[in-house]
Design a protein around this motif. Structure first.
Motif, short mmCIF file in Angstrom:
data_model
loop_
_atom_site.label_atom_id
_atom_site.label_comp_id
_atom_site.label_asym_id
_atom_site.label_seq_id
_atom_site.Cartn_x
_atom_site.Cartn_y
_atom_site.Cartn_z
N ALA A 97 1.20 -3.32 0.33
CA ALA A 97 -0.20 -3.70 0.37
C ALA A 97 -0.40 -5.10 -0.19
O ALA A 97 0.43 -5.57 -0.99
N ALA A 98 -1.49 -5.74 0.23
CA ALA A 98 -1.79 -7.10 -0.25
C ALA A 98 -3.26 -7.19 -0.63
O ALA A 98 -4.11 -6.53 -0.02
N ARG A 99 -3.54 -8.00 -1.65
CA ARG A 99 -4.92 -8.25 -2.04
C ARG A 99 -5.09 -9.72 -2.34
O ARG A 99 -4.14 -10.37 -2.81
N THR A 100 -6.30 -10.22 -2.12
CA THR A 100 -6.54 -11.65 -2.22
C THR A 100 -6.76 -12.12 -3.65
O THR A 100 -6.31 -13.19 -4.03
N HIS A 101 -7.48 -11.32 -4.44
CA HIS A 101 -7.85 -11.77 -5.78
C HIS A 101 -7.32 -10.81 -6.84
O HIS A 101 -7.66 -9.63 -6.84
N GLY A 102 -6.50 -11.32 -7.76
CA GLY A 102 -6.04 -10.54 -8.88
C GLY A 102 -4.93 -9.58 -8.52
O GLY A 102 -4.45 -9.53 -7.38
N CYS A 103 -4.49 -8.83 -9.52
CA CYS A 103 -3.41 -7.85 -9.33
C CYS A 103 -3.74 -6.56 -10.06
O CYS A 103 -4.51 -6.54 -11.00
N GLY A 104 -3.12 -5.47 -9.60
CA GLY A 104 -3.31 -4.17 -10.22
C GLY A 104 -2.64 -3.11 -9.39
O GLY A 104 -2.05 -3.41 -8.35
N LEU A 105 -2.77 -1.86 -9.81
CA LEU A 105 -2.13 -0.76 -9.08
C LEU A 105 -3.12 0.29 -8.60
O LEU A 105 -2.76 1.45 -8.41
N ARG A 106 -4.36 -0.12 -8.41
CA ARG A 106 -5.35 0.79 -7.82
C ARG A 106 -5.42 0.54 -6.32
O ARG A 106 -5.67 -0.58 -5.88
N ALA A 107 -5.23 1.59 -5.56
CA ALA A 107 -5.19 1.45 -4.10
C ALA A 107 -6.50 0.88 -3.55
O ALA A 107 -6.49 0.12 -2.57
N THR A 108 -7.60 1.20 -4.19
CA THR A 108 -8.91 0.76 -3.69
C THR A 108 -9.09 -0.75 -3.81
O THR A 108 -9.99 -1.32 -3.19
N GLN A 109 -8.25 -1.41 -4.59
CA GLN A 109 -8.35 -2.85 -4.78
C GLN A 109 -7.64 -3.65 -3.69
O GLN A 109 -7.74 -4.87 -3.65
N TYR A 110 -6.93 -2.97 -2.82
CA TYR A 110 -6.12 -3.66 -1.81
C TYR A 110 -6.79 -3.60 -0.45
O TYR A 110 -7.29 -2.56 -0.02
N THR A 111 -6.74 -4.77 0.21
CA THR A 111 -7.41 -4.92 1.49
C THR A 111 -6.49 -4.63 2.67
O THR A 111 -6.91 -4.03 3.66
N TYR A 112 -5.25 -5.08 2.55
CA TYR A 112 -4.32 -5.00 3.69
C TYR A 112 -3.21 -4.01 3.40
O TYR A 112 -2.64 -4.00 2.30
#
Length: 123
Positions: A97-112
């Motif tokens: 998974a990839a996310r644009t802003h910040g980092c973490g391990l919550r699935a809901t925070q990831y866009t792609y």
């Protein structure tokens, strides 16, 4: 837009190893964080590890620490997850998974998300 394609899953015995790969296509430079998640049958998706693109810092969940290693090849735009000493409880579908802003391990925070690759560990 980002597309993620995982590979490398399979069936191994207790104590075995696998290396998962995730090729990242598209707007890779704008992604702060690339991560690995897994989802066992009938359970919620769990964050395993992430690689912070801003400083290269890796982070691991408790279940991954000491057995799994996340790494990234910036030339090949590929994220890896080396998994050693696999156990039956590691059986799951593994996602990149990839996310644009910040980092973490919550699935809901990831866009792609990729389509996932199955890992099965037998005892």
């Amino acid at each position: 837009h980002v597309q993620l394609v995982e590979s490398g899953g399979g069936s191994v015995q207790d104590g075995g190893s696998l290396r998962l790969s995730c090729v990242v296509h598209g707007d890779t430079d704008r992604q702060d964080c690339l991560a690995w998640f897994r989802q066992p049958p009938g359970k919620e998706r769990e964050g395993i590890a992430y690689s912070d693109s801003r400083d290269g810092t890796p982070f691991y969940s408790g279940s991954a620490k000491g057995r799994f290693t996340i790494s990234k090849d910036n030339v090949k735009n590929t994220l890896y997850l080396q998994m050693n000493n696999l156990k039956p409880e590691d059986t799951a579908r593994y996602y990149c998974a990839a996310r644009t802003h910040g980092c973490g391990l919550r699935a809901t925070q990831y866009t792609y998300w990729g389509q996932g690759t199955q890992v099965t560990v037998s005892s």
